[in-house]
Design a protein around this motif. Structure first.
Motif, short mmCIF file in Angstrom:
data_model
loop_
_atom_site.label_atom_id
_atom_site.label_comp_id
_atom_site.label_asym_id
_atom_site.label_seq_id
_atom_site.Cartn_x
_atom_site.Cartn_y
_atom_site.Cartn_z
N ASN A 182 88.29 29.51 4.35
CA ASN A 182 87.42 29.23 5.60
C ASN A 182 87.52 27.62 5.72
N GLY A 189 85.07 28.61 0.92
CA GLY A 189 85.19 29.85 0.41
C GLY A 189 84.04 30.07 -0.14
N THR A 190 84.16 31.40 -0.89
CA THR A 190 83.15 32.11 -1.69
C THR A 190 83.43 31.49 -3.39
N HIS A 193 86.62 32.26 -4.78
CA HIS A 193 87.78 31.24 -3.80
C HIS A 193 87.65 30.13 -4.58
N PHE A 229 90.34 42.32 0.65
CA PHE A 229 89.70 42.89 2.02
C PHE A 229 89.85 41.72 3.36
N THR A 230 90.02 40.49 3.24
CA THR A 230 90.28 39.45 4.22
C THR A 230 91.76 39.55 4.48
N VAL A 233 92.35 42.65 6.88
CA VAL A 233 91.60 42.19 8.08
C VAL A 233 92.39 41.30 9.01
N PRO B 148 79.49 32.16 4.25
CA PRO B 148 80.62 32.58 3.53
C PRO B 148 80.27 33.81 2.55
N ASP B 227 80.62 39.43 7.48
CA ASP B 227 80.44 38.25 6.75
C ASP B 227 81.15 36.93 7.12
N PHE B 229 82.53 34.55 5.81
CA PHE B 229 83.91 34.23 5.19
C PHE B 229 85.12 34.76 6.24
N THR B 230 84.96 36.30 6.11
CA THR B 230 86.10 37.06 7.01
C THR B 230 86.03 36.75 8.40
N ASN B 232 85.09 34.04 9.79
CA ASN B 232 85.68 32.60 10.09
C ASN B 232 87.23 32.66 10.09
#
Lengths: 345, 345
Positions: A182, A189-190, A193, A229-230, A233, B148, B227, B229-230, B232
């Protein structure tokens, strides 16, 4: 070379898979083993009325069951030993087919891959990879859905696999690799990440840092690594948004005559943009990290999409893509010894 | 009503923020307090040569510092007490301004919101929300970048806030709410998403289930929760992909004359599609869950984008959007007592 094709998978089952396979015979020199209900496949084949030359390159491997989209994938793969996906995967494991192409349940393929085909040593989790269109050459995007939850070392392994695969697919020496986040800063990120960023920085791959989603389409990087997941999406958003833009153009065009004339003249150009954004032109999404080649075709694959996926798969088999991923994984493992989970089951 | 505008924020600072604020005066009846370096703002204002009627609706609040994009947001907000973002947020907390609009560092705004303005009781984390264009009416998308990493109860709170905000913004009675995931089945997503699905199902909101990214643009749901992160990644992808499609059309058009003629005729229609996809037309992204209104304008905001963001903010203040979110949060808290973290710092 024999390619196994799951004749029962996808929204249209044998209705599109079988003619797609026949079309693929015309596009490449591979032989095809159609896996599924023998009677249904035979009926489809006979309705197509193919000649002896193509007919001798196609065979049928009977599978009495098939896995539906609403079954729990892992349970289904474990119990339906005679399902088209499991039978097809077994052909690959036993070396009786060089690859499996299926438009069936992604979850079932992701489960059947490691369980039936087996993993490349050092790879904990296989990842789904797909080329995405950009303003320059396509870029390889992974994981687009096999692993919704990832550890940093999984992302590192995806990068190594993606790099080896992109080198074979696009014919580039040392593909550049970015991490989808992001923001471009390493602090973005998390926690997963941020740790993956660190591992990638030390990995020896051509890691260019974090990639923001707004620059994916610029085509400046060869491989983009994401958690599943991301990635899923993002892939579905590309699909939906691309269609929405063209639908909005249609809505506007219907409002006035001048635009209608313009659209008529512009039609070939718009069609060509649509084709560039059409995933069915790019073949399927291989599950990277397996000891054999397993390719997921889009669930709504038409015969054209099946034919593309099979033809691209044949090219990848010829290019020895699994061997080069095995080599890359072994080399990567030696260089990054102790750098994370090694994936022993 | 006074709206505080961070004159130092954004890629162009006062060069776009100040003329944007002046343009906003023409679009709404609010008064504006420009926050930032007094001398620089005065110079900008005088170069615009505005009349006495507009001039009396605009004032300057001096702030000697500003927060840059590469500073650690939390540290910057804590130490730069005289930065334009912190001074602007303080005006909101003290009731001297009804809202703050800033194109500055998202991280600094996300930090300054809870620290300086304060949260609505029961809300653990404020979320950035933005309307996204669809084939029908716009849909509210949150969180697009404030958090995030989220817990399931955060996603539940985002849904409650988003629902109350969408009701005020779009004038709908009971907005429908979807959860962005990698499939429609409740079993999809990460553990956090699966737990959030459960909380949402029991919440009393009009929860329609998981939403796949390919259907965001269909416009069938009013609020989409994600969430940060996703969210964004998805927002930036929409931005990048929209631009890429138009650039691909341009590339194709340049290749042949017939298409060039078509593009000429189609230009107004394409322009209108571009405008529908242009976020600057939709105002900024409010930080929902704060005791006051804080709106993040896009970092690359032009004067037009600033003017839009300020005008939309004025409308939201008039609609009493913060009050209705406070009411919704209180009611939601009563109905879902014990249903998660309450956010006591």
């Amino acid at each position: 070379m024999i390619i196994a094709v799951d004749a029962m998978g996808g929204d249209y089952g044998p209705l599109e898979a079988v003619p797609g396979a026949v079309e693929a015979l015309r596009r490449c020199s591979a032989r095809i083993a159609l896996v599924g209900d023998e009677a249904v496949i035979a009926k489809e084949l006979s309705s197509l009325g193919i000649g002896a030359d193509l007919g001798q390159r196609i065979s049928v491997v009977h599978a009495s069951e098939s896995i539906t989209m609403d079954e729990d994938p892992l349970t289904a793969v474990r119990h339906k030993r005679d399902s088209s996906i499991v039978v097809g995967a077994r052909l690959v494991r036993e070396g009786r087919a060089a690859a499996l192409v299926s438009a069936g349940s992604t979850g079932a393929l992701v489960a059947a891959g490691p369980l039936v085909v087996g993993r490349i040593p050092g790879i904990a989790r296989p990842a789904l990879a797909t080329p995405v269109p950009t303003l320059k050459r396509p870029c390889l995007f992974l994981d687009v859905g096999a692993n919704p939850e990832c550890k940093p070392e999984h992302l590192l392994q995806f990068a190594a696999l993606g790099s080896a695969y992109a080198a074979a697919l696009f014919g580039i020496q040392r593909p550049s690799v970015g991490l989808l986040s992001n923001g471009t800063e390493p602090s973005k990120g998390t926690a997963v990440h941020r740790q993956a960023f660190e591992l990638l920085s030390k990995s020896g791959l051509d890691f260019v840092g974090n990639i923001e989603a707004r620059t994916i389409q610029s085509g400046d990087v060869d491989v983009i690594v994401s958690d599943g997941f991301t990635g899923n999406v993002a892939l579905k958003l590309m699909e939906g948004l691309g269609q929405a833009v063209f639908q909005m153009i249609r809505q506007e065009v219907e409002r006035n005559f001048r635009a209608k004339m313009g659209a008529l003249l512009l039609k070939p150009a718009l069609k060509s943009v649509k084709a560039r954004m059409d995933y069915s032109e790019y073949g399927g999404a291989p599950l990277l990290g397996l000891a054999g080649l397993v390719v997921k075709a889009h669930g709504s694959s038409s015969r054209k999409a099946f034919a593309s996926a099979i033809a691209v798969t044949a090219r990848l088999v010829e290019a020895g893509v699994v061997q080069s991923m095995k080599r890359a994984a072994a080399q990567f493992r030696a260089e990054n010894a102790g750098g994370g989970e090694t994936g022993g089951s």
